[in-house]
Enzyme design. Structure first.
Site, PDB file in Angstrom:
ATOM      1  CE  LYS A  28      -3.151  -2.206   3.574  1.00 30.47           C
ATOM      2  NZ  LYS A  28      -3.607  -1.956   4.721  1.00 30.47           N
TER       3      LYS A  28
ATOM      4  CD  GLU B 282       8.261  -0.536  -3.259  1.00 29.01           C
ATOM      5  OE1 GLU B 282       7.541  -0.046  -2.596  1.00 29.01           O
ATOM      6  OE2 GLU B 282       8.555  -1.583  -2.814  1.00 29.01           O
ATOM      7  CG  ASP B 283       7.003   2.444  -0.020  1.00 33.56           C
ATOM      8  OD1 ASP B 283       7.592   1.638  -0.489  1.00 33.56           O
ATOM      9  OD2 ASP B 283       6.144   2.054   0.835  1.00 33.56           O
TER      10      ASP B 283
ATOM     11  CG  ASP C  58      14.935  -1.325   4.323  1.00 37.50           C
ATOM     12  OD1 ASP C  58      15.727  -0.371   4.729  1.00 37.50           O
ATOM     13  OD2 ASP C  58      14.684  -2.455   4.920  1.00 37.50           O
TER      14      ASP C  58
ATOM     15  CG  PHE D 235      10.810   2.640  10.803  1.00 42.98           C
ATOM     16  CD1 PHE D 235      10.612   1.495   9.682  1.00 42.98           C
ATOM     17  CD2 PHE D 235       9.832   3.286  11.500  1.00 42.98           C
ATOM     18  CE1 PHE D 235       9.383   1.158   9.834  1.00 42.98           C
ATOM     19  CE2 PHE D 235       8.519   2.773  11.386  1.00 42.98           C
ATOM     20  CZ  PHE D 235       8.205   1.894  10.419  1.00 42.98           C
TER      21      PHE D 235
ATOM     22  NE  ARG E  13      -0.691   2.065   4.968  1.00 41.69           N
ATOM     23  CZ  ARG E  13       0.372   1.231   4.583  1.00 41.69           C
ATOM     24  NH1 ARG E  13       1.418   1.639   3.933  1.00 41.69           N
ATOM     25  NH2 ARG E  13       0.535  -0.071   5.053  1.00 41.69           N
TER      26      ARG E  13
END
Ligand code: 5GP
Length: 182
Positions: free
Chosen positions: A51, A106-107, A110, A159, A172
């Site tokens: 999401k 993609e957000d 990582d 993070f 979000r």
């Protein structure tokens, strides 16, 4: 008018303002310009990784002036934690990408495991090409080498939440990006 507090708490964890919305707007604008230029005259398929990429994709795609198609895929490697589990679950619906130019949205990249597994699976559909646009990248976290053509911003191994990125499904909808306080 949206509020942009300098810090906030989720589940007793403190997060500090890291990338304000104004800077995100500039990053997204620049990515869209590069894609518009590189794909001029082409009809790419934008594949949104759910999401996390929905906010980024919705801003990016409204700045893309190409005739394009939007598809989605579900991927999950973080679950409810703040660290990649190393296992990637993909839910691929039937995709019409054979012979097409695909751009994965993609957000954040990582470890690189999600994107490399996704690319490997997409290649089974014989697309013409597959490229990746990611808002953020944490190069210090890579476990596998991935070729990401469009990176909005490289960040340290912290993070982050907001602008689509969650902490156990929270955060979000924050317009800016926040980093967990060290
Ligand atoms: P990778 O497979 O590259 O390790 O992780 C990719 C996915 O993990 C991202 O699409 C995102 O959902 C999640 N992820 C990686 N880093 C972060 C982070 O700092 N914050 C949040 N909320 N999710 C992250």
């Amino acid at each position: 008018m949206f509020t942009q507090p300098p810090m906030l708490w989720y589940n007793q964890k403190k997060f500090e303002l890291f990338i304000p919305k104004s800077q995100i707007n500039l990053i997204v604008e620049e990515l869209a310009c590069r894609i518009n230029k590189d794909y001029q005259g082409k009809k790419p398929v934008f594949l949104l990784v759910l999401k996390g990429s929905i906010f980024f994709a919705s801003d990016l795609l409204r700045k893309v002036s190409l005739d394009c198609v939007v598809e989605t895929v579900s991927a999950n490697s973080y679950g409810a934690y703040m660290k990649s589990s190393g296992e990637v679950n993909l839910i691929l619906t039937k995709l019409d990408i054979t012979g097409k130019e695909v751009i994965i949205v993609e957000d954040i990249i990582d470890t690189g495991l999600t994107i490399s597994k996704l690319i490997e699976n997409l290649k089974l559909f014989n697309p013409e090409s597959v490229e990746v646009v990611a808002l953020l990248s944490k190069p210090g976290m890579r476990k596998v080498k991935v070729n990401v053509k469009y990176i909005g911003k490289e960040i340290p191994s912290r993070f982050v939440i907001g602008y689509g990125l969650d902490y156990s499904e929270h955060g979000r909808n924050l317009p800016s990006i926040y980093a967990l306080s060290e």
